[in-house]
Design an enzyme around this catalytic site. Structure first.
Site, PDB file in Angstrom:
ATOM      1  N   TRP A 102      -6.403  10.200   8.185  1.00  8.48           N
ATOM      2  CA  TRP A 102      -5.777   9.053   8.230  1.00  8.48           C
ATOM      3  C   TRP A 102      -6.345   8.011   8.712  1.00  8.48           C
ATOM      4  O   TRP A 102      -6.476   6.715   9.358  1.00  8.48           O
ATOM      5  CB  TRP A 102      -4.549   9.106   7.235  1.00  8.48           C
ATOM      6  CG  TRP A 102      -4.593   9.573   5.593  1.00  8.48           C
ATOM      7  CD1 TRP A 102      -4.019  10.548   5.692  1.00  8.48           C
ATOM      8  CD2 TRP A 102      -5.792   9.249   4.871  1.00  8.48           C
ATOM      9  NE1 TRP A 102      -4.731  10.705   4.112  1.00  8.48           N
ATOM     10  CE2 TRP A 102      -5.434  10.105   3.737  1.00  8.48           C
ATOM     11  CE3 TRP A 102      -6.694   8.094   3.959  1.00  8.48           C
ATOM     12  CZ2 TRP A 102      -6.011  10.439   2.498  1.00  8.48           C
ATOM     13  CZ3 TRP A 102      -7.793   8.279   3.277  1.00  8.48           C
ATOM     14  CH2 TRP A 102      -6.778   9.760   2.381  1.00  8.48           C
ATOM     15  N   ASP A 170       0.948   2.295  10.347  1.00  9.32           N
ATOM     16  CA  ASP A 170       0.674   3.005   8.872  1.00  9.32           C
ATOM     17  C   ASP A 170       2.283   3.639   8.581  1.00  9.32           C
ATOM     18  O   ASP A 170       1.759   4.823   9.065  1.00  9.32           O
ATOM     19  CB  ASP A 170      -0.537   3.759   8.677  1.00  9.32           C
ATOM     20  CG  ASP A 170      -0.687   4.127   7.400  1.00  9.32           C
ATOM     21  OD1 ASP A 170      -0.427   3.785   6.814  1.00  9.32           O
ATOM     22  OD2 ASP A 170      -2.143   4.504   7.362  1.00  9.32           O
ATOM     23  N   LYS A 194       3.357   6.198  -2.460  1.00  5.73           N
ATOM     24  CA  LYS A 194       3.524   6.588  -1.823  1.00  5.73           C
ATOM     25  C   LYS A 194       5.291   7.174  -2.479  1.00  5.73           C
ATOM     26  O   LYS A 194       5.565   7.852  -2.416  1.00  5.73           O
ATOM     27  CB  LYS A 194       3.732   7.206  -0.090  1.00  5.73           C
ATOM     28  CG  LYS A 194       2.089   7.297  -0.627  1.00  5.73           C
ATOM     29  CD  LYS A 194       1.145   8.575  -0.659  1.00  5.73           C
ATOM     30  CE  LYS A 194      -0.489   8.113   0.086  1.00  5.73           C
ATOM     31  NZ  LYS A 194      -0.415  10.208  -0.253  1.00  5.73           N
TER      32      LYS A 194
END
Length: 372
Positions: A102, A170, A194
């Site tokens: 990511w 993030d 999440k």
């Protein structure tokens, strides 16, 4: 007939507290006694604005967000933020920590807006540790971007680093699992699926006085100022995920807030990592100092590789859901977000459970942690 209990170890969308699901379901049937479903009300409905207001208020309270920061709710997931962050904050050059898949995707998108420098990486070691975050970043960088938790590789940076440039993170997969010193950050963003809510909403925390400095005219929807000024209501927001987010934050507050969530995260991880380290069949894939408390990754030791499928089949039969590793790395992954219980982790490592089938019993002894 009793339905088998399921333990949801999916990396995302992940499990939510049962009461959060049930409360959302009630509102989907009839929102606040209006006779309309939460799925069909207008975001301008008078009963929905209090939902947004409470979600923002709880977010600020639980993370102890200081004055001068805004919390906004957008669509598009963290993947859109890979682009929206540099669009708003990258002037000439930005520094990135390459800690996995990511992080690499975020770097790729940032290159559309200016120069990107990779100042630390663990790619040469297949991301088996979290890269060292330098205290001193090149002063001509507009910000340092990091990905605090790496779901695919199971590494995590569970501290807020001190750096000499604006810091952006993030936190999609570990936000609200520990206290965060928000004052150290210019922006924090997180896809909700999440640790916060169902898929469909992304939370962004932005420092107000850092907005509007990029040397480009931004499309209206990409400018954070648009959404700050309109209170996340510039266009139709993801109504149901925002409601679920509010319910989840209520649940988190009632269960001790982020300090208690941090304690539970450590307790869950200690149980599972202890079994992985003890059991001769398995091994962890991450250096101990970098081990994630959210995504616990492990593989079979080489001499037991043939037991991977039997173990996965047996665990699935016993109600374990989503423990197969990411397709890019293989092995196993037990994601233990805030809603995961200690009971669920103990069920995963329990050695005493057997199936009625004697051949399966042999597998359970071999694979499910029999002490020899």
């Amino acid at each position: 007939y009793t339905k088998m209990k399921k333990y949801n170890f999916n990396a995302g969308p992940s499990m939510l507290p049962r009461e959060v699901i049930e409360n959302t379901a009630k509102q989907i049937l009839d929102f606040n006694g209006s006779g309309l479903s939460l799925m069909e009300i207008s975001h301008r409905a008078k009963d929905f604005q209090p939902v947004v207001d409470e979600a923002v208020s709880l977010f600020k309270e639980l993370l102890d967000i200081p004055e001068g920061y805004s919390v906004i709710f957008l669509g598009g997931g963290a993947s859109l933020q890979f682009m929206q962050i540099p669009a708003n904050f990258l002037i000439k050059k930005a520094a990135y920590i390459n800690s996995g898949t990511w992080a690499k995707k975020a770097m790729k998108e940032a290159k559309h807006f200016g120069e990107v420098v990779e100042i630390a990486s663990s790619s040469d070691a297949n991301f088996t540790f979290y890269p060292q975050v330098p205290n001193t970043v090149p002063a001509d960088c507009d910000y340092l971007h990091l990905t605090s938790n790496n779901t695919i590789y199971g590494t995590e940076l569970r501290v807020d680093p001190d750096v000499n440039v604006p810091l952006i993170s993030d936190m999609s997969s570990d936000i609200m699992s520990r206290p965060v010193d928000v004052s150290k950050y210019t922006a924090i963003y997180a896809g909700a699926q999440k640790n916060l809510s169902m898929a469909g909403v992304t939370v962004i925390i932005v420092k107000d006085d850092m907005l509007g400095k990029a040397p480009r005219e931004l499309p209206t929807m990409l400018d954070y100022r648009t959404h700050v000024e309109k209170g996340s209501m510039f266009n139709t927001p993801p109504v149901v995920p925002i409601y679920t987010l509010m319910e989840n934050l209520r649940w988190l507050k009632a269960n001790g807030g982020v300090a208690a969530a941090d304690k539970r995260a450590h307790e869950r991880a200690e149980v599972l990592y202890a079994e992985i380290d003890r059991n001769k069949l398995f091994k962890g894939t991450v250096e101990e100092a970098s081990r994630s408390l959210m995504n616990i990754c492990f593989v079979m030791n080489d001499e037991y590789k043939e037991l991977e499928k039997p173990f996965l089949d047996f665990a699935t039969e016993r109600g374990m859901v989503g423990i197969k590793g990411h397709r890019s790395v293989g092995g196993f992954r037990a994601s233990c977000y805030n809603a995961m219980t200690r009971e669920g982790v103990q069920a995963l490592v329990r050695s005493e459970e057997h199936t009625s089938n004697s051949s399966h019993r042999c597998i359970s002894y071999a694979v499910f942690c029999l002490k020899k």
